[in-house]
Design an enzyme around this catalytic site. Structure first.
Site, short mmCIF file in Angstrom:
data_model
loop_
_atom_site.label_atom_id
_atom_site.label_comp_id
_atom_site.label_asym_id
_atom_site.label_seq_id
_atom_site.Cartn_x
_atom_site.Cartn_y
_atom_site.Cartn_z
N GLY A 149 0.82 -1.22 0.00
CA GLY A 149 0.00 0.00 0.00
C GLY A 149 0.84 1.25 0.00
N ALA A 150 1.91 1.24 -0.82
CA ALA A 150 2.88 2.34 -0.77
C ALA A 150 2.61 3.43 -1.82
CB ALA A 150 4.29 1.78 -0.98
N SER B 36 0.18 5.66 -1.68
CA SER B 36 -0.43 6.89 -1.13
C SER B 36 -0.30 6.87 0.39
CB SER B 36 -1.93 6.98 -1.51
OG SER B 36 -2.65 5.93 -0.89
N GLY C 73 1.76 4.82 3.65
CA GLY C 73 2.56 3.82 2.96
C GLY C 73 3.62 4.46 2.08
N ASP D 82 -2.57 -6.77 -5.39
CA ASP D 82 -3.95 -6.50 -4.96
C ASP D 82 -4.26 -7.45 -3.81
OD1 ASP D 82 -6.64 -6.22 -4.52
OD2 ASP D 82 -7.26 -6.60 -6.59
N LEU D 83 -4.27 -6.93 -2.60
CA LEU D 83 -4.42 -7.78 -1.41
C LEU D 83 -5.81 -8.39 -1.27
CD1 LEU D 83 -2.31 -5.58 0.96
CD2 LEU D 83 -1.83 -7.96 0.44
N ASN E 131 1.19 -2.77 5.42
CA ASN E 131 0.58 -1.46 5.66
C ASN E 131 -0.77 -1.28 4.97
OD1 ASN E 131 0.63 1.70 5.95
ND2 ASN E 131 0.53 1.31 3.75
N TYR F 33 -24.01 -6.93 9.45
CA TYR F 33 -22.77 -6.29 9.03
C TYR F 33 -22.77 -4.82 9.41
CZ TYR F 33 -19.08 -4.41 5.98
OH TYR F 33 -17.95 -3.77 5.50
#
Length: 316
Positions: free
Chosen positions: A38-39, A41, A44, A90-91, A117, A195
């Site tokens: 996630g670096a 923005s 990160g 893409d996590l 992150n 939810y």
């Protein structure tokens, strides 16, 4: 002037006011290699910049490769000698996580630091490509157990060969204290009924702390010189609030007065990743560059092991 001027320094000598550059001042990371997810923005990107500033070879795991390249170019403009690369990740997709790990392992690089992150916050109910509730999938499943496990062999090899401690850093949140009542809804992870977007976010952040604690125990049992810790970066005015127009509006107006800026937001991550005072410390939760108190659920070793087994069954 932000309210952070009221902040007190903790035992580390740093406070909520400290920036990532300040907490890593004078540290030489030129023999280290790091992955920062996630670096592209927010904190990160700042974490990647400051690690590169300290000489670390940084590989940014980014969902949007063109955004990642822009950040890489901006960092090189700021730090001309930076060693920095970007790989697609893409996590929320288990296939993408496996692909990233395979691509990384094929590069033949060492790995000293893994900064977990990336994350999303308080999104409307949705399922990932793998049919797992999106916040749990992105913030926990892909990021922590799967990615970390796929990279653990190279981290162990690096720690043994370099005789330098490896460090795994899970960026969690104070919101881990505000999960669902039962903590982790093992039997209802994918249920839309009941939810709540913020509780689901809290659940995924609780999972981040539990994962770091269980991983710390396992690494210690193996006698590996690799630590695992989690942290709360602080309340930061970033685009994490984009799902909530009202909150986003409030953040934009008053955020700069009561929240951390990105330089302060990345400080605890950089401190836990690089600072010599953290050597040998594992299974702890940090806030404002100091060891802090996690919730009772986060410290439940039985819950941590159950989550570990549950997640491993999810990823096969």
């Amino acid at each position: 002037m932000p309210m952070w001027f009221l902040s007190k320094k903790g035992p580390s000598g740093f406070s909520s006011n400290s920036t990532a550059e300040e907490v890593t001042q004078g540290i030489d990371g030129s023999t280290l290699t790091a992955i920062v997810t996630g670096a592209s923005s927010g904190i990160g990107a700042e974490t990647a910049r400051v690690l590169a500033l300290r000489g670390v070879h940084v590989i940014m795991g980014v969902r949007n490769i063109s955004a990642g390249k822009q950040v890489k170019e901006a960092i090189i403009r700021d730090v001309p000698e930076a060693k920095i690369d970007a790989l697609e990740l893409d996590l929320s997709s288990l296939a993408s996580v496996r692909n990233f790990a395979s691509n990384y392992n094929s590069l033949g690089l060492p790995l000293n630091l893994l900064i977990n992150n990336a994350g999303i916050m308080a999104t409307p109910f949705a399922l990932s490509k793998d049919k797992i509730e999106l916040q749990f999938a992105t913030n926990h499943v892909g990021k922590m157990p799967l990615l970390t496990n796929l990279l653990l062999d190279v981290m162990k090899r690096t720690a043994c060969q370099s005789r330098k401690e490896g460090r795994i850093v899970n960026v969690s949140s104070r919101r881990h204290k505000f999960s669902y009542n039962e903590g982790i809804r093992f039997n209802k992870i994918n249920d839309q009924s009941g939810y709540n977007s913020l509780s689901a976010y809290g659940q995924s952040k609780l999972a981040n702390v539990l994962h770091a604690n269980e991983l710390a125990r396992r690494l210690k049992d193996e006698g590996m010189e690799i630590t695992a810790n989690s942290l709360h970066p602080g309340a930061i005015a970033t685009n994490l609030f984009r799902q909530h127009n009202i909150i986003s509006g409030i953040v934009n107006v008053i955020g700069k007065h009561v929240m951390k800026n990105v330089q302060q937001g990345a400080a605890t991550t950089c401190y836990v990743a690089l600072h010599p005072d953290v050597k040998g410390v594992s299974g702890k939760y940090y806030a404002n560059c100091n060891i802090a108190e996690a919730s009772p659920l986060a410290n439940d070793a039985g819950l941590a092991k159950r989550l570990w087994d549950f997640t491993m069954s999810l990823v096969g």
